[in-house]
Design an enzyme around this catalytic site. Structure first.
Site, PDB file in Angstrom:
ATOM      1  N   CYS A 139       0.725  -1.326   0.107  1.00 22.48           N
ATOM      2  CA  CYS A 139      -0.084  -0.170  -0.318  1.00 22.48           C
ATOM      3  C   CYS A 139       0.962   1.090  -0.339  1.00 22.48           C
ATOM      4  CB  CYS A 139      -0.865   0.005   1.243  1.00 22.48           C
ATOM      5  SG  CYS A 139      -0.239  -0.380   2.672  1.00 22.48           S
ATOM      6  N   HIS A 219      -2.268   5.146   6.244  1.00 27.37           N
ATOM      7  CA  HIS A 219      -1.121   6.119   6.890  1.00 27.37           C
ATOM      8  C   HIS A 219      -1.231   7.439   6.191  1.00 27.37           C
ATOM      9  CE1 HIS A 219       0.487   1.641   7.159  1.00 27.37           C
ATOM     10  NE2 HIS A 219      -0.113   1.838   5.868  1.00 27.37           N
TER      11      HIS A 219
END
Ligand code: NAD
Length: 351
Positions: A139, A219
């Site tokens: 990711c 994130h």
């Protein structure tokens, strides 16, 4: 129709299965599971055929969950497997796929050495042509490749320095908590993310620092890129806004963090509150001399999903990069705007 088997039906696997099902040129043969838990029940509710390793079949039987066959049968019945098992298990599954001459896509936690090419649709789509084994990068690496590629094309990238403030675990990963800490992770520099970017973009000079915080939503990347030229910030904003998988969060709309982004995704009717796009705060895009700065949020559970679909098309020559990304984006509804339709475009037919 490309027949796709998905082995490993967790955070990534369930999303990839739904995404494959939403495409006009591919179909889901079934999904591979190891435990007869609520996730298996949900897979059946979505009318996915379930497969499990032969030695696990009895457990499913006891739980009253019907299996369509063994994992080996899933591999045999599929043109290609998307392996979405936890890190390291993909490598253990590799011989099974090889034995049946079934190509496979692995996920970010597997080693680059396992596959013919590591993959990001925007950055190196063509590299997966005719590959038997491909790895969709993690990711974080996906988010970095999507941002760095247009910057490299438009302005040249001399050096990228990125601090990754990573979520401690996915919402479902109760084993990673409860936690209350802030960790340099890894404490040594660079983190593995920079070298991972180079498996896709070998010519990019990048250093990354990793941290972990007690959050589950997303994130956050704090980005500094030294460019080969000195564009106006407005020009960079316009350039990045052209990328379908970059969502530029407009200034002054109150999206102040990951919580608001997730709320926006839910409000926009996104399945599971997914954000397939990098979420770049427009206001954060600044240029000092040739140094570009910005913040971007990365939804770890979903940004790799469209990339898996494009990797399938790239490996089987079903479309070129532009066409594949367009098809994927259209089928899923990638391209978030504040007035995106509040209609899920990603769930199974009739769901
Ligand atoms: P997960 O734990 O949520 O799901 C993995 C699934 O595979 C589970 O359902 C597990 O029961 C199943 N499984 C375990 N062993 C198996 C086997 N031998 N055969 C079939 N199924 C098996 O994991 P995840 O988060 O979906 O991660 C999968 C891969 O995707 C990893 O490589 C990970 O690094 C990568 N990835 C994860 C994220 C994320 O944030 N979750 C983001 C990008 C990439």
């Amino acid at each position: 129709m490309l027949r796709v088997g998905i082995n490993g039906y967790g955070t990534i696997g369930k999303r990839v299965a739904d995404a494959v099902r939403a495409q006009p040129d591919m179909t889901v043969v079934g999904v591979g599971k190891t435990s007869p838990d609520y996730v298996a029940e949900r897979a059946r509710a979505l009318e996915y055929d379930l497969y499990a390793p032969a030695e696990r079949a009895e457990r499913f039987d006891t739980a009253g969950i019907n299996l369509a066959g063994t994992t080996e049968e899933l591999v045999r019945a599929s043109d290609v497997i998307v392996d979405a098992t936890p890190g390291g298990i993909g490598a253990e599954n590799y011989p099974l796929y090889a034995e049946h001459d079934t190509p496979a896509i692995f996920q970010g936690a597997e080693e680059d050495e396992l596959v013919d090419t590591s993959f990001n649709a925007r950055s190196n789509f063509e590299a997966a042509a005719d590959a038997e084994y491909t790895r969709v990068v993690s990711c974080n690496t996906t988010g970095l490749c999507r941002l760095l590629t247009p910057l490299e094309e438009a302005y040249g990238v001399e050096k990228a320095r990125v601090t990754l403030i990573r979520r401690g675990g996915d919402p479902v990963q109760s084993s990673r908590g409860p936690i209350d800490d802030i960790l340099p992770d890894p404490v040594s520099i660079p983190s593995h993310h920079g070298p991972d970017v180079k498996t896709v973009l070998p010519d990019i000079d990048i250093d990354t620092l990793g941290t972990k915080v007690p959050a589950t939503h997303m994130h956050l990347h704090s980005v500094n890129v030294t460019l080969a030229s000195s564009p106006e910030p407005e020009a960079v904003r316009s350039r990045l806004a052209e990328e379908s998988r970059l969502f530029l969060i407009p200034e002054g709309v109150g999206v102040d963090g990951a919580g608001a982004l997730k709320e926006l995704a839910h409000d926009a009717g996104r399945p599971r509150g997914d954000l397939w796009e990098n979420c770049v705060w427009e206001e954060s895009i600044a240029v000092e001399d040739s140094d570009l700065y910005c913040f971007q949020g990365i939804h770890q559970e979903s940004d790799v999903v469209p990339e898996n679909i494009d990797a399938l098309r790239a490996m089987f020559g079903l479309a070129d990069r532009e066409e594949s990304m367009r098809m994927t984006d259209e089928a899923l509804g990638v391209g978030l705007t504040l007035d995106s339709a509040s209609r899920p475009r990603y769930a199974a037919d009739g769901q």
